[in-house]
Design a protein around this motif. Sequence first.
Motif, PDB file in Angstrom:
ATOM      1  N   ALA A  78       1.063  -0.977 -15.805  1.00 51.82           N
ATOM      2  CA  ALA A  78       0.933  -2.420 -15.698  1.00 51.82           C
ATOM      3  C   ALA A  78       2.164  -3.050 -15.062  1.00 51.82           C
ATOM      4  O   ALA A  78       2.064  -4.071 -14.371  1.00 51.82           O
ATOM      5  N   ALA A  79       3.327  -2.462 -15.316  1.00 49.95           N
ATOM      6  CA  ALA A  79       4.570  -3.020 -14.772  1.00 49.95           C
ATOM      7  C   ALA A  79       4.882  -2.493 -13.390  1.00 49.95           C
ATOM      8  O   ALA A  79       5.807  -2.963 -12.736  1.00 49.95           O
ATOM      9  N   GLY A  80       4.113  -1.508 -12.922  1.00 52.78           N
ATOM     10  CA  GLY A  80       4.402  -0.881 -11.638  1.00 52.78           C
ATOM     11  C   GLY A  80       3.964  -1.721 -10.464  1.00 52.78           C
ATOM     12  O   GLY A  80       3.256  -2.723 -10.612  1.00 52.78           O
ATOM     13  N   PRO A  81       4.362  -1.312  -9.265  1.00 52.80           N
ATOM     14  CA  PRO A  81       4.034  -2.076  -8.066  1.00 52.80           C
ATOM     15  C   PRO A  81       2.574  -1.932  -7.657  1.00 52.80           C
ATOM     16  O   PRO A  81       1.915  -0.941  -7.987  1.00 52.80           O
ATOM     17  N   GLU A  82       2.094  -2.923  -6.942  1.00 51.04           N
ATOM     18  CA  GLU A  82       0.742  -2.893  -6.397  1.00 51.04           C
ATOM     19  C   GLU A  82       0.741  -2.152  -5.067  1.00 51.04           C
ATOM     20  O   GLU A  82       1.745  -2.108  -4.356  1.00 51.04           O
ATOM     21  N   HIS A  83      -0.410  -1.594  -4.728  1.00 52.92           N
ATOM     22  CA  HIS A  83      -0.589  -1.005  -3.410  1.00 52.92           C
ATOM     23  C   HIS A  83      -0.628  -2.087  -2.335  1.00 52.92           C
ATOM     24  O   HIS A  83      -1.114  -3.199  -2.576  1.00 52.92           O
ATOM     25  N   THR A  84      -0.136  -1.756  -1.163  1.00 50.46           N
ATOM     26  CA  THR A  84      -0.446  -2.551   0.016  1.00 50.46           C
ATOM     27  C   THR A  84      -1.894  -2.230   0.419  1.00 50.46           C
ATOM     28  O   THR A  84      -2.485  -1.245  -0.063  1.00 50.46           O
ATOM     29  N   PRO A  85      -2.491  -3.022   1.314  1.00 53.18           N
ATOM     30  CA  PRO A  85      -3.859  -2.695   1.751  1.00 53.18           C
ATOM     31  C   PRO A  85      -3.984  -1.291   2.330  1.00 53.18           C
ATOM     32  O   PRO A  85      -4.963  -0.592   2.049  1.00 53.18           O
ATOM     33  N   VAL A  86      -3.011  -0.848   3.127  1.00 54.78           N
ATOM     34  CA  VAL A  86      -3.095   0.498   3.696  1.00 54.78           C
ATOM     35  C   VAL A  86      -2.911   1.550   2.610  1.00 54.78           C
ATOM     36  O   VAL A  86      -3.598   2.578   2.594  1.00 54.78           O
ATOM     37  N   GLN A  87      -2.009   1.319   1.664  1.00 53.27           N
ATOM     38  CA  GLN A  87      -1.845   2.267   0.562  1.00 53.27           C
ATOM     39  C   GLN A  87      -3.108   2.343  -0.293  1.00 53.27           C
ATOM     40  O   GLN A  87      -3.447   3.409  -0.807  1.00 53.27           O
TER      41      GLN A  87
END
Length: 209
Positions: A3-12
């Motif tokens: 929950a605290a981690g980063p979100e993906h970019t659209p390409v990721q």
Amino acid sequence: MRAAGPEHTPVQERMAEFAAEHRFPNIGPEAGGVLRTLARLTGAGTVFEFGSGFGYSASWFLRGGADHVVLTELDDDELDQGREFLADAGLADRCSFEGGDALDTVDRYDGPFDVVLVDHHKEGYCDALEAATPKLREGGVVVADNVMRGPIDFDAVLAHLEGEPEAIDADDEPSRAIADYLDTVCHDDRFETVALPVGSGLAVSTKVA
């Protein structure tokens, strides 16, 4: 942690969907966030990867501000897919895409490396460490993936590290290789090592001398 981690970019996100569709193991966003942070903390100029798949881990180093990532991969199709993904993300101009054995490739680079990722065949982890260490700058970091999960028997590896030399089955080469790597790097006075229970387990080793 998730929950605290980063979100993906659209390409990721497309990379993650590709990995799920093809049952391809990748490090995931929690471990990816660690790679991003290590690139940021080291002010990474050059990152060298032993095993890059289709560029997912490289994308995290680049998100952390790494100037350049050297991707290595035996599978040409995976490397081409990585080239396509990173081009779509506008990051390919900060990458070198090297086909073939990473241990041959690293000989062609003088360094210095700021971060090294070891994530290829487990039996090659110690060889990767030996090859990369002279080219890693003081204060640089080696990150090894799959030290807690993946194609290993974690309980056996842990028992081995705690002093039971017969804990790993003789024919369990991946577990033996991970145990050998951890034995080697943890007893090398040039490194300070910590294992992080993130993703499949990351061993993070800082070169101090």
